[in-house]
Design a protein around this motif. Sequence first.
Motif, PDB file in Angstrom:
ATOM      1  N   ALA A  15      13.694 -18.063   6.997  1.00 50.11           N
ATOM      2  CA  ALA A  15      12.513 -18.888   6.752  1.00 50.11           C
ATOM      3  C   ALA A  15      12.375 -19.821   7.943  1.00 50.11           C
ATOM      4  N   GLY A  16      11.466 -19.493   8.844  1.00 46.64           N
ATOM      5  CA  GLY A  16      11.363 -20.249  10.075  1.00 46.64           C
ATOM      6  C   GLY A  16      12.517 -19.935  11.008  1.00 46.64           C
ATOM      7  N   LYS A  17      12.752 -20.830  11.972  1.00 42.27           N
ATOM      8  CA  LYS A  17      13.769 -20.580  12.979  1.00 42.27           C
ATOM      9  C   LYS A  17      15.153 -21.081  12.583  1.00 42.27           C
ATOM     10  N   LYS A  18      15.217 -21.981  11.590  1.00 40.28           N
ATOM     11  CA  LYS A  18      16.485 -22.669  11.346  1.00 40.28           C
ATOM     12  C   LYS A  18      17.133 -22.371  10.003  1.00 40.28           C
ATOM     13  N   ARG A  19      16.408 -21.727   9.103  1.00 37.32           N
ATOM     14  CA  ARG A  19      16.953 -21.499   7.764  1.00 37.32           C
ATOM     15  C   ARG A  19      17.110 -20.010   7.516  1.00 37.32           C
ATOM     16  N   HIS A  20      18.336 -19.622   7.159  1.00 37.80           N
ATOM     17  CA  HIS A  20      18.655 -18.207   6.980  1.00 37.80           C
ATOM     18  C   HIS A  20      19.514 -18.019   5.741  1.00 37.80           C
ATOM     19  N   ALA A  21      19.473 -16.833   5.208  1.00 36.84           N
ATOM     20  CA  ALA A  21      20.356 -16.448   4.103  1.00 36.84           C
ATOM     21  C   ALA A  21      20.723 -14.977   4.299  1.00 36.84           C
ATOM     22  N   LEU A  22      21.876 -14.634   3.777  1.00 39.41           N
ATOM     23  CA  LEU A  22      22.347 -13.254   3.838  1.00 39.41           C
ATOM     24  C   LEU A  22      22.138 -12.618   2.477  1.00 39.41           C
ATOM     25  N   VAL A  23      21.472 -11.465   2.457  1.00 40.24           N
ATOM     26  CA  VAL A  23      21.265 -10.720   1.219  1.00 40.24           C
ATOM     27  C   VAL A  23      22.169  -9.496   1.271  1.00 40.24           C
ATOM     28  N   ARG A  24      23.181  -9.497   0.423  1.00 41.99           N
ATOM     29  CA  ARG A  24      24.113  -8.359   0.378  1.00 41.99           C
ATOM     30  C   ARG A  24      23.658  -7.410  -0.721  1.00 41.99           C
ATOM     31  N   LEU A  25      23.507  -6.164  -0.357  1.00 41.01           N
ATOM     32  CA  LEU A  25      23.099  -5.143  -1.308  1.00 41.01           C
ATOM     33  C   LEU A  25      24.293  -4.244  -1.573  1.00 41.01           C
ATOM     34  N   ASP A  26      24.934  -4.444  -2.702  1.00 45.42           N
ATOM     35  CA  ASP A  26      26.164  -3.725  -3.035  1.00 45.42           C
ATOM     36  C   ASP A  26      25.844  -2.540  -3.930  1.00 45.42           C
ATOM     37  N   GLY A  27      26.507  -1.447  -3.686  1.00 45.93           N
ATOM     38  CA  GLY A  27      26.264  -0.257  -4.510  1.00 45.93           C
ATOM     39  C   GLY A  27      26.797  -0.374  -5.912  1.00 45.93           C
ATOM     40  N   ASP A  32       0.816  -1.224   0.000  1.00 44.49           N
ATOM     41  CA  ASP A  32       0.000   0.000   0.000  1.00 44.49           C
ATOM     42  C   ASP A  32       0.844   1.266   0.000  1.00 44.49           C
ATOM     43  N   GLY A  33       2.183   1.100  -0.153  1.00 44.64           N
ATOM     44  CA  GLY A  33       3.075   2.249  -0.204  1.00 44.64           C
ATOM     45  C   GLY A  33       3.682   2.653   1.115  1.00 44.64           C
ATOM     46  N   GLU A  34       3.282   2.008   2.220  1.00 42.03           N
ATOM     47  CA  GLU A  34       3.816   2.360   3.539  1.00 42.03           C
ATOM     48  C   GLU A  34       5.294   1.979   3.621  1.00 42.03           C
ATOM     49  N   LEU A  35       6.114   2.890   4.158  1.00 40.29           N
ATOM     50  CA  LEU A  35       7.534   2.620   4.342  1.00 40.29           C
ATOM     51  C   LEU A  35       7.720   1.741   5.577  1.00 40.29           C
ATOM     52  N   LEU A  36       8.273   0.556   5.381  1.00 37.28           N
ATOM     53  CA  LEU A  36       8.464  -0.380   6.485  1.00 37.28           C
ATOM     54  C   LEU A  36       9.870  -0.312   7.065  1.00 37.28           C
ATOM     55  N   GLU A  37      10.855  -0.027   6.214  1.00 39.67           N
ATOM     56  CA  GLU A  37      12.238   0.026   6.683  1.00 39.67           C
ATOM     57  C   GLU A  37      13.074   0.791   5.675  1.00 39.67           C
ATOM     58  N   ASP A  38      14.094   1.509   6.194  1.00 40.91           N
ATOM     59  CA  ASP A  38      14.987   2.293   5.343  1.00 40.91           C
ATOM     60  C   ASP A  38      16.390   2.111   5.896  1.00 40.91           C
ATOM     61  N   LYS A  39      17.310   1.623   5.056  1.00 47.51           N
ATOM     62  CA  LYS A  39      18.667   1.406   5.566  1.00 47.51           C
ATOM     63  C   LYS A  39      19.680   1.512   4.437  1.00 47.51           C
ATOM     64  N   ASP A  40      20.951   1.554   4.822  1.00 49.98           N
ATOM     65  CA  ASP A  40      21.989   1.672   3.813  1.00 49.98           C
ATOM     66  C   ASP A  40      22.164   0.328   3.089  1.00 49.98           C
ATOM     67  N   LEU A  41      22.869   0.378   1.962  1.00 51.71           N
ATOM     68  CA  LEU A  41      23.062  -0.831   1.158  1.00 51.71           C
ATOM     69  C   LEU A  41      24.191  -1.670   1.753  1.00 51.71           C
ATOM     70  N   SER A  42      23.908  -2.445   2.750  1.00 49.71           N
ATOM     71  CA  SER A  42      24.923  -3.330   3.322  1.00 49.71           C
ATOM     72  C   SER A  42      24.434  -4.767   3.220  1.00 49.71           C
ATOM     73  N   SER A  43      23.807  -5.270   4.261  1.00 53.45           N
ATOM     74  CA  SER A  43      23.310  -6.642   4.196  1.00 53.45           C
ATOM     75  C   SER A  43      22.102  -6.812   5.110  1.00 53.45           C
ATOM     76  N   TRP A  44      21.221  -7.706   4.694  1.00 46.20           N
ATOM     77  CA  TRP A  44      20.048  -8.065   5.485  1.00 46.20           C
ATOM     78  C   TRP A  44      20.040  -9.568   5.691  1.00 46.20           C
ATOM     79  N   LYS A  45      19.555  -9.982   6.845  1.00 50.08           N
ATOM     80  CA  LYS A  45      19.377 -11.414   7.103  1.00 50.08           C
ATOM     81  C   LYS A  45      17.932 -11.782   6.766  1.00 50.08           C
ATOM     82  N   LEU A  46      17.778 -12.721   5.860  1.00 47.26           N
ATOM     83  CA  LEU A  46      16.463 -13.200   5.464  1.00 47.26           C
ATOM     84  C   LEU A  46      16.269 -14.576   6.094  1.00 47.26           C
TER      85      LEU A  46
END
Length: 439
Positions: free
Chosen positions: A427-439, A411-425
């Motif tokens: 799925a459940g409690k045991k499965r994770h991946a790192l999303v690196r956002l490089d400039g 709906d256009g609402e801003l949920l989060e704003d951060k620099d282009l570094s990395s986010w942890k994604l």
Amino acid sequence: MTYTPKSDFVAVMMERGFLADCTDYQGLDDALISGVRPAYIGFDATAKSLHVGSLIQIMMLRWFQKTGHQPITLMGGGTTKVGDPSFRADERPLLTEAQIDDNIAGIKKVFSAYIDYDTDAPNKALMLNNAEWLDSLNYLEFLRDIGRHFSVNRMLAFESVKSRLDREQSLSFLEFNYMILQAYDFMELNNRYGCILQMGGSDQWGNIVNGIDLTRRTIDHEVYGLTSPLLTTSDGKKMGKSQDGAVWLNAEMRSPYEFWQFWRNTTDADVGRFLKLYTELPVDECERLGALAGSEVNAAKVILANEVTTLLHGAGAAAAAEATAREVFEKGGVGDDLPTLSLTAADLGDGISIVQLIVKSGLAKSGKDAKRLISENGAKLDDRPLTDAGSRILVYQSTDGTMRARLVASDGELLEDKDLSSWKLSAGKKRHALVRLDG
């Protein structure tokens, strides 16, 4: 089983739970205590990597060498062109010769971690390809010299074939020839290299027995067969599968961290059994660790994960995986060894949906799976629940010239704003991946 083994190899197989059946315990034992003997296991090249379901056979070859004998790893460059019908509901897709060669190249990478092909000792391992002799067979000569030893009535009675026919599922003439070709492999390996033993999973029993009979009939040599149980986990699942697909052995198809995490997530009831099969820890230690209960069994699972990962990927990879797991699960941080998806501003373009991100990171197989994960409150970004399947990540340049990313709801609402570094994604409690956002 009341048989008392004389050879180190049969003793290890029985003690650690590798043994389902053997054609002649006494004969095999006598052969193994009389000198260095070759044995083989065949691996068809149906994918670019083997998965955890094949690890029990790889460990059998490893123990065979460790107890003083010569393991032969047989690549199925020829038999893969036919496809093993054993206990399958349908015919395997036919692969081109180039695909088979490519798959063999990928599969070979794993074996040197477990088996020594470079030693100067008499038990130096061999890696062979059955295309060497199968590709050059003359059909009429093969029918006259080999085919006459096989009874169709007997072949139809083997459970691997019978179960397919009982379900009225088609069995092609091509597939029906597979067991003859595998039998020919055993005869050829005995003739060329003195190989006295074929090993495999219990689903290969009929094929192995055919090879023994053919070798006895054609060259009058005594050979043996030994099978391992077809493993399922204590909850009935087929070994080698996980929630997000096959647990491949090649690092480029399943990262060392993901491999480590698979073993760390072992069900309590399987810990002792898996320690015996997939590590080299003493049996009494495996039993002690397997008997732990409550929170203590988690320490045994870490030992299992470290030992198995060390054998395949090395001690450094195991230590890095454990450190990452502690960072992610105990401290709530982002571990350096997590599976990583790297994206640039150019990759993102006008933005990427959170559903696409989950799929690209490997945490879901499809958009449908990703949406279900979100609807069931199983998806998180930096430990924040993702509840809007229509949310997107947008990249923009701030007033100071740095690149930043926004997570925006449908709906256009801003949920989060951060620099282009990395986010942890997650799925459940045991499965994770790192999303690196490089400039």
